[in-house]
Write a protein that holds these residues in place. Structure first.
Motif, mmCIF file in Angstrom:
data_model
loop_
_atom_site.group_PDB
_atom_site.id
_atom_site.type_symbol
_atom_site.label_atom_id
_atom_site.label_comp_id
_atom_site.label_asym_id
_atom_site.label_seq_id
_atom_site.Cartn_x
_atom_site.Cartn_y
_atom_site.Cartn_z
ATOM 1 N N TYR A 149 -18.470 -46.533 -57.066
ATOM 2 C CA TYR A 149 -18.519 -45.260 -56.219
ATOM 3 C C TYR A 149 -19.816 -44.627 -55.869
ATOM 4 N N ILE A 178 -22.346 -42.974 -47.591
ATOM 5 C CA ILE A 178 -21.714 -42.011 -46.981
ATOM 6 C C ILE A 178 -22.771 -40.727 -46.683
ATOM 7 N N LEU A 179 -23.297 -40.468 -47.765
ATOM 8 C CA LEU A 179 -24.421 -39.227 -47.525
ATOM 9 C C LEU A 179 -25.258 -39.146 -46.667
ATOM 10 N N LEU A 198 -14.024 -41.913 -49.412
ATOM 11 C CA LEU A 198 -14.064 -40.802 -48.353
ATOM 12 C C LEU A 198 -12.973 -39.967 -48.485
ATOM 13 N N ILE A 200 -12.398 -37.905 -51.750
ATOM 14 C CA ILE A 200 -13.320 -36.834 -51.686
ATOM 15 C C ILE A 200 -12.493 -35.698 -51.040
ATOM 16 N N CYS A 201 -12.116 -36.158 -49.758
ATOM 17 C CA CYS A 201 -11.416 -35.143 -49.075
ATOM 18 C C CYS A 201 -9.979 -34.462 -49.779
ATOM 19 N N TRP A 237 -17.277 -34.041 -56.813
ATOM 20 C CA TRP A 237 -16.108 -35.204 -56.976
ATOM 21 C C TRP A 237 -16.748 -36.347 -57.937
ATOM 22 N N VAL A 285 -21.228 -43.674 -52.263
ATOM 23 C CA VAL A 285 -21.594 -42.314 -51.970
ATOM 24 C C VAL A 285 -23.231 -42.140 -51.281
ATOM 25 N N SER A 303 -19.268 -33.917 -52.662
ATOM 26 C CA SER A 303 -19.335 -35.236 -53.081
ATOM 27 C C SER A 303 -19.666 -35.447 -54.547
ATOM 28 N N PHE A 347 -20.996 -31.379 -47.584
ATOM 29 C CA PHE A 347 -20.258 -32.450 -48.077
ATOM 30 C C PHE A 347 -20.964 -33.027 -49.126
ATOM 31 N N ASP A 348 -22.349 -32.961 -49.079
ATOM 32 C CA ASP A 348 -23.152 -33.602 -50.326
ATOM 33 C C ASP A 348 -22.913 -32.912 -51.671
#
Length: 343
Positions: free
Chosen positions: A55, A63-64, A111, A114-115, A39, A59, A36, A32-33
Motif C-alpha cells: 500500500y 497516487i501522490l 484510492l 482512502i476515500c 490513512w 501511494v 493518505s 489528499f497527501d
C-alpha cells in the motif's frame, strides 16, 4: 455507536486546523497527501506488514505524484477515470509504457479505501467508484509440458537434496514459493502423513528505515486464512521426508538448521540453475503450482478438494486462475465424441 459529533472531534484531533485543513460549518477540506498519510498510519495497525509495504509503495509511487495536492472535492468520477487511463497508458515510473490492468486495479482499490476513510471523517467525495471499470485480460500462464515435466522430475529425484525436495513439494503438492521456504520440521506430521502449512516467507522493502538494509526477510502467517491448511503427503514424498525426521522441531527443512533459512529468491535461483542443468527454457517458480493444478484436473481431481489443497478461498479461483486444459487433454476429450454422442 460513534456519534457524528464524536467523529468530527476525532477528525479534528487527527488533522490540526493550523496545518492540515480549513473547516467550514458544513465540511472539512484536506489535501489528499495529508489524508493518505493519515490513512496509511491508520491501516498499518490492522494489516500484515507485507500488505502495508505494498500500500505504501502504491501511494507514494503512483497516487501522490498525480493527486497529492488535490482537495477532496477534486476527486470527481471524470478526474479519477483520467487518472486510471493515464496509469494504463504511461503509468510506469520511467514513463516507458503503462501499468498492467491488475496493478491499476489495485491502485484504484487503495484510492477507494482512502476515500471511504475520508467519508468516515464526514468529508465529501464526489467520485462514484462503481462507475469506473477496468477490464482485466487473462494472461497466459506457464505450465510444464509432458516432456519437460518428466525431465525435471527425473533430475529432482536423482538425490535427496533438501532444495530438490522443496521444489518437488511445489510440483506435487502445489505449495507457494514462500510456503516452501518457511517450512520447518514441526510442520511434518509423520504418523498422519500430513504437511501443515502455517507460515510463509517473503522479502519486503524496509519502509521504516530501521538499520541500513533497504529490504528484509519476514516470516508471517500465510497469504489468507484459506492458505492455512493440512495437505496429505504423497507416499513417494513421504519417503524423502524421513531425511528430516532427525531435525530439531524448529529447524527449517531447506537448511536443516534453526538459525539459517533459504529465502524465496535464492530458491528461485536454484530452480533456474536446475532448469539450465536440464537444458530447459526458464520458467518462473509459480509455474510449478500452475502445473500441479493442471495435472490434478487432468487426473480427475474434484475441484473442491483441489481448491482446498491449493489454499484458495473458493472453487472459482481454482478453476479460473490455475487450471488450464492442455491440448492433449482437449484432444482426448474430443476423441470421445461419436456421431451419436448428442442424439
Amino acid at each position: 455507536m460513534e456519534t457524528k459529533e464524536k467523529r468530527n472531534s476525532n477528525a479534528a484531533q487527527q488533522f490540526p486546523a493550523s496545518k492540515m485543513f480549513r473547516a467550514t460549518k458544513h465540511k472539512m477540506a484536506v489535501s489528499f497527501d495529508t489524508l493518505s498519510a493519515q490513512w496509511l498510519k491508520n491501516v498499518k495497525l490492522r494489516i500484515k506488514e507485507s500488505s502495508y509495504v505494498k500500500y505504501y509503495n502504491m501511494v507514494q509511487n503512483h497516487i501522490l505524484p498525480d493527486m497529492g495536492s488535490w482537495q477532496m472535492e477534486q476527486l470527481t468520477t471524470e478526474a479519477v477515470e483520467r487518472f486510471v487511463q493515464k496509469k494504463l497508458t504511461c503509468g510506469k515510473r520511467d514513463g516507458n509504457g503503462g501499468l498492467s490492468e491488475k496493478t491499476v486495479k489495485d491502485i484504484l482499490a487503495i484510492l477507494k479505501e482512502i476515500c471511504l476513510y475520508a467519508v468516515g471523517l464526514d468529508m465529501e467525495v464526489p467520485c462514484r467508484f462503481e462507475l469506473i471499470k477496468i477490464r482485466r485480460r487473462d494472461l497466459e500462464v506457464q505450465v510444464l509440458n509432458g516432456q519437460n515435466y518428466m525431465e525435471l522430475v527425473r533430475f529432482l529425484l536423482r538425490d535427496n537434496h533438501p532444495r530438490k525436495t522443496g521444489i518437488l513439494l511445489s510440483l506435487y503438492m502445489g505449495l507457494r514459493l514462500g510456503e516452501v521456504c518457511a517450512l520447518k520440521r514441526q510442520h511434518i506430521l509423520y504418523k498422519e502423513e500430513i504437511l501443515c502449512i502455517r507460515s510463509t516467507m517473503q522479502r519486503i522493502q524496509n519502509v521504516d528505515g530501521e538499520g541500513k538494509r533497504k529490504t528484509k526477510v519476514i516470516v508471517t502467517d500465510p497469504k489468507s486464512s484459506s492458505s492455512v491448511r493440512d495437505i496429505p503427503i504423497p507416499s513417494f514424498l513421504m519417503e524423502r521426508m524421513e531425511d528430516f525426521r532427525r531435525l530439531p522441531e524448529d529447524a527449517y527443512l531447506l537448511t536443516g538448521r534453526t538459525d539459517r533459512f533459504i529465502e524465496p529468491r535464492t530458491l528461485e535461483y536454484t530452480l533456474k540453475r536446475y532448469l539450465q542443468d536440464c537444458r530447459m527454457e526458464y520458467i518462473n517458480y509459480h509455474a510449478l503450482r500452475h502445473t500441479f493444478a493442471t495435472r490434478c484436473m487432468e487426473e480427475g481431481f474434484d475441484a473442491k478438494s483441489l481448491s482446498e489443497i491449493l489454499g484458495h478461498s473458493n472453487v472459482n479461483i481454482t478453476l479460473n486462475r490455475y487450471v488450464h486444459s492442455s491440448m492433449e487433454q482437449k484432444r482426448k476429450n474430443m476423441g470421445k465424441i461419436t456421431p451419436h454422442q448428442f442424439c
